[in-house]
Design a protein around this motif. Structure first.
Motif: not given
Length: 513
Positions: A397-410, A415-416
């Protein structure tokens, strides 16, 4: 000299210091169909939101030249007044209003401030006919499928004076025939002089329909390809999108299939609002341990209703028939009981049914199995972080912080997260409804690899998909559905698109025992 209806020059857009667009350039010829391709997160939708005024002038750098004039749109009303109409990937319909009310919302057919309902009905019916949707315009939006809602969005766009039509993943929710009807419609618009921009991950559609193809990667323009002769190869587009050759669209499959793990017999489901209407009619269905089974069918065949009814009776009423796991009959009267029985269901609608958009990535991953991350009924936040980090790495999952809102993801990374949420419940049987809808080829391969890994672990996996190449590329055995009945059961070696389509349109049910 080419006649350009649109030129976007050096467009740069930042989000909290991160460049979503970095000096992007786009030129669109008048009267052409222009496709924009790129992986999820490449900047495609962001670029179109800049163009439509959703991100207004002053929130980005660069110029928009439209009909040879620089535009400084403050909002979407400004762009629509110039004939620029966008259909976003996320549906923007009111679920409690009718189809006709949604089509003309904000554009009411009124005389002296009073809505002319006769004119509204007539125009709505004509627009629905245009997009190939045979529904009563008085039908409430919440009562129709996601794919049908997409067609209503398109009808809504067509209700306005359009010079430049922008479609963001317009066929993601449609089956192959409906997608082809839409592409034919775009061709017709081209003959009428209307310019279209289409964003799509379905590269076969892109190469079929687009006159020009612009590829974005990591927020930058990579290249624009001339496809006037319709001879551009999909692999050229893929290489531009991902920056490398992608030789295989599906992972290698070496199945180790065991005994029947999950089975339903004579499964019958009635409509939730009409107890006399049978939606699923005496269906027999099974999945073996380590097997990937597909369900193929046209829109309205009953695929999603079937899966949801098995998952804790999430759909339907007067449900009858029996359910067996490892040969033992079980009951599954609600979602909690379904999860306890080892079932999981990844919905086709990840925005509304798969994710809590107000929560973080971490909270979404642990949401379906909070007791496993708890100690004496209290959430162990350190354990929750560890679980989320483990899935972030495992699922890439391409994110630098799991605390980010899920809406920040592509879309692909969202889906992942949905799949991670259900894997955390440790299911034995996993239903995936349109698992790669609106996802780019690179992310699709990653999700296919995850599905393959689950089957190798001995899980029973069912894929419901409108994309027949996906069904053929991933599944060991394929069921076909039509009008709530199973109309075929075919081994992968015996299946092709023609065989599947024949079974999908058959009105004869089969006994799958």
């Amino acid at each position: 000299m080419a006649d350009y209806i649109l030129e976007m020059e050096n467009i740069t857009k930042d989000f909290s210091g991160v460049k979503a667009l970095n000096d992007v350039n786009l030129k669109v010829k008048r009267g052409e169909i222009h496709s924009i391709c790129g992986e999820n997160g490449a900047g495609k939708s962001t670029l179109m939101k800049v163009l439509s005024g959703l991100y207004p002038f002053g929130q980005y750098d660069g110029k928009i030249i439209y009909n040879n004039e620089e535009m400084k749109f403050k909002n979407m009303n400004d762009s629509e007044a110039e004939g620029i109409v966008i259909i976003h990937q996320e549906l923007a319909l009111s679920p409690y209003l009718s189809i006709k009310e949604n089509i003309f919302l904000g554009n009411e057919q009124a005389t002296r401030g009073i809505i002319d309902w006769n004119a509204t009905d007539l125009k709505a019916m004509n627009l629905l006919k245009t997009v190939g949707l045979n529904l009563d315009p008085n039908t409430i939006i919440s009562e129709i499928s996601v794919g049908q809602q997409q067609l209503v969005e398109i009808a809504k766009a067509f209700s306005k004076t359009v010079k430049l039509l922008i479609l963001d993943e317009p066929t993601a929710s449609l089956n192959e025939q409906e997608s082809q009807n839409l592409l034919d419609l775009l061709e017709e618009f081209r003959h009428q002089g209307i310019t279209s921009i289409i964003i799509s991950h379905k590269l076969n559609e892109v190469t079929q329909i687009a006159d020009s193809i612009t590829i974005l990667r990591d927020g930058k323009t990579i290249q624009t390809l001339d496809n006037a002769d319709k001879k551009i190869d999909e692999n050229i587009i893929v290489k531009g999108m991902v920056g490398r050759e992608l030789t295989n669209r599906y992972p290698e499959r070496n199945p180790n299939i065991g005994e029947i793990l999950y089975e339903v017999k004579d499964w019958t489901v009635h409509h939730p609002n009409d107890k006399n209407k049978v939606v699923i009619d005496k269906v027999n269905f099974n999945i073996r341990k380590g097997e990937i089974v597909g369900i193929a069918g046209l829109m309205g065949a009953g695929r999603t209703e079937f899966a949801m009814s098995m998952f804790g009776k999430s759909y339907g009423t007067n449900i009858s028939g029996s359910m067996h796991i490892h040969g033992k009959e079980v009951t599954s009267n609600d979602v909690s009981e379904a999860i306890e029985n080892g079932l999981a269901y990844v919905s086709e609608d990840r925005k509304d049914l798969g994710l809590d958009l107000l929560m973080s990535i971490k909270n979404n991953i642990t949401l379906s199995n909070l007791h496993a991350a708890s100690n004496k009924g209290v959430v162990d936040f350190d354990q929750e972080v560890q679980v989320a980090e483990d899935y972030r790495k495992r699922m890439n999952i391409k994110t630098n912080d799991i605390e980010n809102k899920v809406t920040s993801l592509s879309g692909g990374n969202q889906q992942k997260v949905v799949i991670s949420k259900w894997l955390y419940t440790e299911p034995e049987v996993l239903f995936l409804d349109e698992p790669t809808r609106g996802i780019d080829v690179g992310a699709k391969y990653e999700i296919y690899s995850i599905i393959e890994e689950m089957s190798q672990e001995g899980k029973a996996v069912c894929i419901i998909s409108s994309e027949l190449p996906e069904i053929l590329g991933m599944c060991d055995r394929i069921y076909t559905m039509n009008e709530g009945k199973m109309t075929g059961e075919i081994l992968r070696a015996d299946a092709d698109q023609e065989v599947l389509m024949s079974k999908m349109t058959s009105l004869r049910g089969v006994n799958n025992e």
